[in-house]
Design a protein around this motif. Structure first.
Motif, PDB file in Angstrom:
ATOM      1  N   ALA A  38       0.834  -1.201   0.000  1.00 29.44           N
ATOM      2  CA  ALA A  38       0.000   0.000   0.000  1.00 29.44           C
ATOM      3  C   ALA A  38       0.866   1.247   0.000  1.00 29.44           C
ATOM      4  CB  ALA A  38      -0.929   0.000   1.219  1.00 29.44           C
ATOM      5  N   ASP A  39       0.215   2.356  -0.240  1.00 29.24           N
ATOM      6  CA  ASP A  39       0.856   3.659  -0.194  1.00 29.24           C
ATOM      7  C   ASP A  39       1.535   3.855   1.161  1.00 29.24           C
ATOM      8  OD1 ASP A  39       1.542   6.238  -0.829  1.00 29.24           O
ATOM      9  OD2 ASP A  39      -0.451   7.072  -0.571  1.00 29.24           O
ATOM     10  N   LYS A  40       2.772   4.357   1.160  1.00 26.76           N
ATOM     11  CA  LYS A  40       3.511   4.532   2.402  1.00 26.76           C
ATOM     12  C   LYS A  40       3.516   5.993   2.844  1.00 26.76           C
ATOM     13  CE  LYS A  40       6.671   0.619   1.691  1.00 26.76           C
ATOM     14  NZ  LYS A  40       8.098   0.216   1.581  1.00 26.76           N
ATOM     15  N   SER A  41       3.400   6.187   4.136  1.00 26.74           N
ATOM     16  CA  SER A  41       3.465   7.535   4.684  1.00 26.74           C
ATOM     17  C   SER A  41       4.919   7.992   4.775  1.00 26.74           C
ATOM     18  CB  SER A  41       2.821   7.578   6.072  1.00 26.74           C
ATOM     19  OG  SER A  41       1.436   7.305   5.986  1.00 26.74           O
ATOM     20  N   ILE A  42       5.089   9.317   4.763  1.00 29.08           N
ATOM     21  CA  ILE A  42       6.409   9.931   4.870  1.00 29.08           C
ATOM     22  C   ILE A  42       6.353  10.988   5.955  1.00 29.08           C
ATOM     23  CG2 ILE A  42       8.152  11.342   3.668  1.00 29.08           C
ATOM     24  CD1 ILE A  42       7.169  10.104   1.051  1.00 29.08           C
ATOM     25  N   GLY A  43       7.354  11.032   6.813  1.00 26.98           N
ATOM     26  CA  GLY A  43       7.455  12.067   7.833  1.00 26.98           C
ATOM     27  C   GLY A  43       6.794  11.679   9.139  1.00 26.98           C
ATOM     28  N   GLN A  44       7.391  12.134  10.244  1.00 28.69           N
ATOM     29  CA  GLN A  44       6.848  11.887  11.577  1.00 28.69           C
ATOM     30  C   GLN A  44       6.023  13.093  12.004  1.00 28.69           C
ATOM     31  OE1 GLN A  44       6.959   9.141  13.755  1.00 28.69           O
ATOM     32  NE2 GLN A  44       5.465  10.443  14.810  1.00 28.69           N
ATOM     33  N   LEU A  45       4.702  12.913  12.123  1.00 28.95           N
ATOM     34  CA  LEU A  45       3.813  14.007  12.461  1.00 28.95           C
ATOM     35  C   LEU A  45       3.467  14.012  13.943  1.00 28.95           C
ATOM     36  CD1 LEU A  45       1.195  13.953   9.546  1.00 28.95           C
ATOM     37  CD2 LEU A  45       2.973  15.664   9.938  1.00 28.95           C
ATOM     38  N   ASP A  46       3.383  15.234  14.501  1.00 36.04           N
ATOM     39  CA  ASP A  46       2.860  15.426  15.842  1.00 36.04           C
ATOM     40  C   ASP A  46       1.591  16.247  15.737  1.00 36.04           C
ATOM     41  OD1 ASP A  46       5.169  14.245  16.914  1.00 36.04           O
ATOM     42  OD2 ASP A  46       6.211  16.180  17.010  1.00 36.04           O
ATOM     43  N   GLN A  47       0.588  15.901  16.529  1.00 36.23           N
ATOM     44  CA  GLN A  47      -0.601  16.745  16.626  1.00 36.23           C
ATOM     45  C   GLN A  47      -0.399  17.709  17.787  1.00 36.23           C
ATOM     46  OE1 GLN A  47      -4.530  15.370  18.131  1.00 36.23           O
ATOM     47  NE2 GLN A  47      -5.338  16.007  16.144  1.00 36.23           N
ATOM     48  N   VAL A  48      -0.365  18.988  17.465  1.00 36.60           N
ATOM     49  CA  VAL A  48      -0.148  20.023  18.470  1.00 36.60           C
ATOM     50  C   VAL A  48      -1.453  20.434  19.136  1.00 36.60           C
ATOM     51  CG1 VAL A  48       0.782  22.350  18.858  1.00 36.60           C
ATOM     52  CG2 VAL A  48       1.838  20.851  17.147  1.00 36.60           C
ATOM     53  N   PHE A  49      -2.536  20.427  18.337  1.00 33.43           N
ATOM     54  CA  PHE A  49      -3.833  20.838  18.887  1.00 33.43           C
ATOM     55  C   PHE A  49      -4.932  20.263  18.007  1.00 33.43           C
ATOM     56  CE2 PHE A  49      -7.348  23.709  19.934  1.00 33.43           C
ATOM     57  CZ  PHE A  49      -7.215  23.790  21.316  1.00 33.43           C
ATOM     58  N   ALA A  50      -6.081  19.967  18.640  1.00 37.70           N
ATOM     59  CA  ALA A  50      -7.258  19.469  17.927  1.00 37.70           C
ATOM     60  C   ALA A  50      -8.387  20.478  18.077  1.00 37.70           C
ATOM     61  CB  ALA A  50      -7.682  18.107  18.476  1.00 37.70           C
ATOM     62  N   PHE A  51      -8.981  20.878  16.951  1.00 33.94           N
ATOM     63  CA  PHE A  51     -10.052  21.870  16.949  1.00 33.94           C
ATOM     64  C   PHE A  51     -11.398  21.163  16.807  1.00 33.94           C
ATOM     65  CE2 PHE A  51      -6.252  23.777  15.142  1.00 33.94           C
ATOM     66  CZ  PHE A  51      -6.134  24.986  15.824  1.00 33.94           C
TER      67      PHE A  51
END
Length: 396
Positions: A38-51
């Protein structure tokens, strides 16, 4: 057995074998395994805030790490159009009173803010479109407001003069350069959805402004552009005749090079990145034809709703068709630094003092206006970040 009988029998046998083969094939098929390639993700993401309430569009990070966000009035219930994220909440900024429109004077009070940008000199600027729902801007209401970060008080208001405003004008994003002009210069995109796009160049000291590249190819929607997001044609609305029509948006994202000599920009309805000399933009002796001829088409970068520059000469661009953020190195090479199915419409980029690139994923394309009145957005919207180990481009 006659020849005809043999041919008929052979045909029946072939059909029977084919049918049996198809039946066997059908019964042997199984659902695609969850672990199939399957399609692969790139980059390590952090969620800073949820609206969990109104949809945000803009984000800015100050040089001491304060976070500001804005909520334009596009149909959501917007309690306040500019806020500061702190203590796990969003508070109206600079206060609740200033987030209320002043009916007696459109220059006072915020109407509908599209962008917020920290200027690197102790202020955050608020870009008020005065155009809720992309309506014609209220006369005298479209403005730039500077708030001092130490006192949290408004210290300057610049109303866009009539000579740069059109009934179709939608001021969208801005970048500052305090190396030119008595108090500096600000570049603003007009991302009209029904009229000419442009770059508005304003002198901060006097408030005088000019429209440059008005209706030029580089600031206009690409007539052949058809956005595709989540596998489907996006931004489809109903035209005056009731037939489907793709919303087109003019010059949108904007970034200023680290030395202040080059302005990068792109229409939202395009995949191309453009650049132009800021000296030419500011020079009144340079005609529009000469300026248009000096614009460089830097090729495709993906379709963006936000640009940013770092101190090393790199440019960052959202790619909303591919749930991605891309980086253009100073030598012109491109690299995808984020690709993730959760990056649903990356909107506005800002580099913090911590070496992270911050951006909003707000599902803009899922709004009810693009889906026959059905709101397909799935809250919460997210403020995300990815490590880039770079500092923001200097403004002075």
């Amino acid at each position: 057995m006659s020849l005809t009988s043999r041919f008929f029998s052979s045909s029946l046998l072939a059909l029977a074998i084919a049918a049996a083969s198809q039946a066997s094939f059908a019964t042997e098929a199984t659902p695609l395994p969850a672990d199939a390639p399957a399609d692969k993700s790139i980059g390590q993401l952090d969620q800073v805030f949820a609206f969990h309430d109104a949809m945000p569009t803009g984000i800015t990070v100050t040089d001491n790490g304060r976070l500001f966000v804005n909520f334009p009035k596009w149909g959501d219930d917007v309690a306040f159009t500019v806020g500061e994220i702190r203590e796990g909440q969003v508070f109206p900024y600079p206060d609740a009173a200033f987030n209320r429109e002043d009916a007696s004077d459109p220059a006072k009070g915020l109407i509908s803010v599209q962008s917020v940008v920290a200027d690197g000199k102790g202020r955050v600027w608020l870009l008020d479109t005065a155009a809720p729902g992309f309506a014609a801007p209220k006369p005298g209401g479209a403005k730039l407001v500077a708030v001092d970060l130490a006192s949290n008080k408004v210290v300057k208001t610049l109303v866009f003069p009539a000579n740069v405003m059109r009934t179709s004008t939608y001021v969208n994003d801005m970048r500052f350069d305090f190396r030119v002009g008595k108090e500096g210069t600000v570049y603003v995109t007009d991302s009209s959805v029904s009229g000419p796009g442009a770059i508005i160049v304003m002198d901060i000291a006097s408030g005088n402004a000019v429209r440059r590249l008005n209706g030029a190819k580089s600031t206009s929607p690409d007539p052949d552009f058809i956005p595709v997001v989540e596998g489907q044609q996006a931004l489809v609305t109903k035209g005056p005749d009731g037939k489907p029509k793709t919303l087109t948006v003019a010059s949108d994202g904007i970034a200023l090079s680290a030395d202040g000599k080059t302005l990068y920009f792109s229409p939202l309805s395009s995949r191309h990145l453009y650049s132009v000399s800021t000296a030419l933009l500011r020079d009144p002796s340079v005609s529009e034809a000469q300026l248009s001829a000096a614009v460089k088409d830097l090729g495709e970068k993906g379709a963006s709703d936000g640009l940013e520059a770092d101190a090393n000469g790199a440019i960052y661009a959202g790619d909303y068709e591919h749930n991605s953020i891309r980086k253009r190195f100073a030598d012109g090479r491109w690299k995808t630094i984020v690709h993730d199915p959760r990056v649903l419409w990356p909107d506005t980029l800002s580099i913090g003092p911590d070496g992270y690139l911050y951006f909003v994923a707000n599902q803009l394309h899922r709004q009810a206006g693009f889906h026959d009145g059905e709101d397909l957005r799935d809250k919460p919207y997210s403020l995300l970040r990815v490590k880039i180990d770079a500092a923001p481009a200097p403004t002075h």
